[in-house]
Design a protein around this motif. Structure first.
Motif, short mmCIF file in Angstrom:
data_model
loop_
_atom_site.label_atom_id
_atom_site.label_comp_id
_atom_site.label_asym_id
_atom_site.label_seq_id
_atom_site.Cartn_x
_atom_site.Cartn_y
_atom_site.Cartn_z
N VAL A 179 0.84 -1.19 0.00
CA VAL A 179 0.00 0.00 0.00
C VAL A 179 0.88 1.25 0.00
N GLU A 180 0.42 2.27 -0.71
CA GLU A 180 1.11 3.57 -0.76
C GLU A 180 0.29 4.61 0.01
N GLY A 181 0.95 5.40 0.85
CA GLY A 181 0.27 6.49 1.55
C GLY A 181 0.34 7.79 0.77
N GLY A 182 -0.34 8.80 1.27
CA GLY A 182 -0.26 10.13 0.68
C GLY A 182 -1.20 10.39 -0.48
N PHE A 183 -2.26 9.56 -0.60
CA PHE A 183 -3.25 9.78 -1.66
C PHE A 183 -4.27 10.79 -1.14
#
Length: 419
Positions: free
Chosen positions: A201-205
């Motif tokens: 998972v990538e944060g900062g969306f």
């Protein structure tokens, strides 16, 4: 040649989109602006009233209920499974429950729009039901599946049973299709999922909320009169609504011993919230402002335009949120405050500290600390102007660096190399 210039399609799925309130409708316009090379359609909730135009489809609450019964049958303990059996027989007269909450209906909508592998489905408010539905949709479409991007906003993922939630999530992650991409809003939530579930998972969306761009100049802040503190949104326990009167009382005591300016708490809520028995009932003594501290009730059922006007009218924003929830979960009000150049008084230990550490935020824990922070800002608002400007600039950079764009570019490049 026609295929080479054909515009890509974007389908935004927002099951909570029903009326012209809240942040859900703003996400559609924000995603359309983020992906201008896509033709945008959206899917709404079953009670959607049409205020944004025609939806490509609607998702029903019943299908979600049936899918959750299935998860209890599959992952629950004996009593939960028995309860799910009775619930299924009562609601559907069968134990053959849907594989997911809305995977099959969503696949039908994608077919009607002729979505293929070069197109995109985004769910800006995703949960476990959404993730299971995305997997089913991908299975139905096989190698023609559109890329699906899911943005999670909190750690509960729509299922309050921690044991069942963990089992559901781990089962999906074991065989997560490569065409499904996972994101979170806050970086803190992404770290939690990675550490506890080894989740890709990538944060900062981040997406703009009610205040889309910085529009407030320094000259418009605190033009005189009362210093206004904004408390926005529906009153809820996780937002610290019950402790608000304690903060106001602590401020009133401090204001009597110092030279504080008149301070006005601009609080959203229903009429019942401010009457006897309501969450803000104890604030009644401040409605007349006899102690240099005022409470100004504001309707919590207002249009987006009215909300934006109300938000711009305050000098600072108060967020006494519970860190048990908001140490991971992001807040749209934080983004609105940053975009509007407003200082923020917030609970110590909140998430989204990347937005609140530019000299625009003051952390507090006790009621007295919150009161002291309010007085500190009210005494010298100009000392926060540079900090709020830095925070707004950071937010603009964060929007421009949305991880969705990077992941989509990488996935598209990988597909082109493999073709």
């Amino acid at each position: 040649m026609t295929d080479a210039i054909e515009r890509k399609k974007l389908l935004i799925v927002e099951r909570k989109l029903e009326h012209n309130r809240g942040h859900h409708h703003t996400q559609i316009s924000a995603l359309s602006m983020l992906l201008p090379d896509h033709d945008t359609n959206f899917v709404a909730g079953e009670s959607y009233d049409g205020f944004l135009g025609a939806a490509a489809g609607k998702l029903t609450a019943r299908s979600v209920k049936l899918a959750r019964l299935r998860s209890r049958l599959q992952y629950g303990n004996i009593s939960q499974r028995l309860g799910a059996v009775f619930g299924a027989l009562k609601s559907a007269h069968t134990l053959r429950l849907p594989i997911s909450a809305f995977g099959a209906p969503l696949a039908g909508i994608c077919r009607s729009l002729q979505l293929g592998s070069g197109d995109l489905v985004i769910v800006p408010t995703a949960d476990l039901d959404t993730l299971e539905s995305a997997v089913e949709l991908t299975t139905i479409f096989a190698d023609r599946a559109p890329r699906i991007c899911l943005r999670f906003l909190n750690s509960e993922l729509g299922d309050r049973n921690e044991r069942i939630r963990s089992k559901r999530l781990r089962t999906i992650l074991e065989k997560l299709p490569t065409s499904i991409f996972l994101f979170t809003e806050s970086e803190e939530l992404a770290a939690y999922f990675r550490e506890n579930f080894d989740m890709p998972v990538e944060g900062g969306f981040y997406l703009p909320c009610s205040i889309s761009v910085p529009t407030v100049s320094i000259a418009e802040i605190n033009q005189g009169g009362r210093f206004r503190i904004g408390v926005f949104g529906e009153p809820r326990s996780e937002k610290g609504s019950q402790r608000l009167t304690g903060i106001i009382s602590a401020l009133a005591e401090l204001a009597e011993t110092g030279s504080a300016p008149p301070i006005d708490f601009v609080i959203q809520g229903s009429a019942a919230d401010f009457r006897d028995g309501g969450v803000y009932a104890a604030s009644q003594e401040f409605l007349k402002g006899e102690r240099n501290v005022f409470v100004s009730p504001q309707d919590n059922r207002i249009s987006p335009e009215e909300f934006e006007q109300l938000f711009h009218s305050v000098d600072a924003v108060l967020l006494p949120y519970e860190p048990a929830i908001y140490s991971l979960q992001g807040s749209g009000v934080v983004q609105d405050a940053v975009a509007a150049h407003k200082p923020v008084i917030h609970t110590r230990g909140m998430s989204m500290m990347a937005f609140l550490s530019h000299g625009n935020g003051v952390a507090a824990t006790t009621d007295r600390e919150f009161a002291e922070a309010i007085l500190r800002i009210a005494a010298n608002p100009a000392s926060f102007w540079q900090g709020t400007a830095r925070a707004a600039a950071y937010f603009q950079d964060a929007l421009a660096a949305n991880p969705l764009l990077r992941v989509l570019n990488l996935s598209l490049h990988g597909r082109q190399q493999g073709s």
